[in-house]
Design a protein around this motif. Structure first.
Motif, mmCIF file in Angstrom:
data_model
loop_
_atom_site.group_PDB
_atom_site.id
_atom_site.type_symbol
_atom_site.label_atom_id
_atom_site.label_comp_id
_atom_site.label_asym_id
_atom_site.label_seq_id
_atom_site.Cartn_x
_atom_site.Cartn_y
_atom_site.Cartn_z
ATOM 1 N N VAL A 14 0.833 -1.194 0.000
ATOM 2 C CA VAL A 14 0.000 0.000 0.000
ATOM 3 C C VAL A 14 0.872 1.249 0.000
ATOM 4 O O VAL A 14 1.828 1.343 0.757
ATOM 5 C CB VAL A 14 -0.912 0.024 1.252
ATOM 6 N N GLU A 16 0.471 4.999 0.932
ATOM 7 C CA GLU A 16 -0.450 5.879 1.648
ATOM 8 C C GLU A 16 0.091 7.300 1.635
ATOM 9 O O GLU A 16 1.249 7.540 1.348
ATOM 10 C CB GLU A 16 -0.619 5.399 3.093
ATOM 11 N N GLN A 47 -5.926 -1.998 -6.767
ATOM 12 C CA GLN A 47 -7.014 -1.065 -6.508
ATOM 13 C C GLN A 47 -6.409 0.330 -6.609
ATOM 14 O O GLN A 47 -5.464 0.644 -5.891
ATOM 15 C CB GLN A 47 -7.616 -1.288 -5.122
ATOM 16 N N SER A 122 -5.344 10.295 -0.818
ATOM 17 C CA SER A 122 -5.409 8.834 -0.774
ATOM 18 C C SER A 122 -6.257 8.399 0.401
ATOM 19 O O SER A 122 -6.341 9.084 1.421
ATOM 20 C CB SER A 122 -4.004 8.240 -0.665
ATOM 21 N N GLY A 123 -6.926 7.273 0.236
ATOM 22 C CA GLY A 123 -7.765 6.733 1.292
ATOM 23 C C GLY A 123 -8.525 5.524 0.794
ATOM 24 O O GLY A 123 -8.453 5.180 -0.384
ATOM 25 N N PRO A 124 -9.289 4.877 1.669
ATOM 26 C CA PRO A 124 -9.963 3.629 1.311
ATOM 27 C C PRO A 124 -11.291 3.804 0.570
ATOM 28 O O PRO A 124 -11.824 2.847 0.028
ATOM 29 C CB PRO A 124 -10.198 2.957 2.665
ATOM 30 N N GLU A 128 -11.787 8.140 -3.380
ATOM 31 C CA GLU A 128 -10.450 8.574 -2.973
ATOM 32 C C GLU A 128 -9.401 7.871 -3.827
ATOM 33 O O GLU A 128 -9.606 6.743 -4.284
ATOM 34 C CB GLU A 128 -10.221 8.260 -1.495
ATOM 35 N N LYS A 130 -6.068 5.840 -4.576
ATOM 36 C CA LYS A 130 -5.377 4.796 -3.825
ATOM 37 C C LYS A 130 -4.392 4.089 -4.734
ATOM 38 O O LYS A 130 -4.534 4.080 -5.954
ATOM 39 C CB LYS A 130 -6.354 3.808 -3.196
ATOM 40 N N TYR A 132 -3.047 0.412 -4.097
ATOM 41 C CA TYR A 132 -3.132 -0.756 -3.220
ATOM 42 C C TYR A 132 -3.019 -1.987 -4.106
ATOM 43 O O TYR A 132 -3.718 -2.092 -5.115
ATOM 44 C CB TYR A 132 -4.490 -0.728 -2.516
#
Length: 188
Positions: A14, A16, A47, A122-124, A128, A130, A132
């Motif tokens: 990931v 972040e 992702q 960035s975030g889940p 957002e 990302k 990942y």
């Protein structure tokens, strides 16, 4: 009984704490993972969020050879899936798996959730940005052991099966039914 041929494990890689600036149409974000145990790669599951432009995943071997594992020149969020290799790909200790993507956070990107474009942190969340990647693999020596383990018969215990309960489950630590002991009792 069927034997297990393959024990698949996964690692999440990931990136972040990055932001895709508003109106940028070719923002580059990258990350990497260094292989610490010899493994064979089975699949990749990226992702990238709502505004990815492309994706390249490559491996650099300890002898500096480089090979592309996955290249999607026009990536869309709806293409987030697990991409399985036809055959496992060897990744010896010291190999580096690199993930590089470009993002298009401009008005020209029809998939952009913001109009006008806004910075995407960035975030889940679905809206957002990302980066990942789940990497599915099997360890190259996952079932090899020097001395095989052979279970023995367990001798009968003098009393119980080794589990201990208080005599009054409604009053933990209150002692036995007669109130003379605070010690737990074995179940026979």
């Amino acid at each position: 009984d069927e034997e297990i041929d393959l024990l698949v494990e996964s690692v999440a890689v990931v990136s972040e704490d990055f932001t895709i600036k508003a109106s940028q149409n070719n923002e580059r974000v990258e990350m990497s993972y260094t292989v610490e145990e010899g493994m064979s790669l089975i699949a990749l599951a990226p992702q990238l969020g709502p505004v990815p432009k492309d994706l390249e995943v490559s491996i650099t071997y300890p002898d500096d050879r480089r090979s592309t594992l996955l290249w999607i020149p026009e990536f869309k969020q709806r293409w987030e899936a697990t991409y399985r290799f036809e055959e496992p790909i060897d990744a010896p200790v010291g190999s580096t798996i690199s993930i590089v993507t470009h993002y298009d956070n401009s008005e020209d990107n029809w998939d952009n959730p913001n109009s006008p474009p806004a910075d995407l942190a960035s975030g889940p969340g679905l809206k957002e940005a990302k980066l990942y990647m789940t990497i599915d693999y099997m360890l190259n020596d996952h079932l090899k052991v020097e001395i095989p383990f052979v279970p023995r018969e367990r001798p009968e215990a003098a009393r119980g099966a080794g589990m201990v309960f208080p005599s009054r489950p409604d009053c933990l630590g209150c002692g036995d039914a007669g109130g003379t002991s605070n010690a737990p009792h074995s179940v026979a």
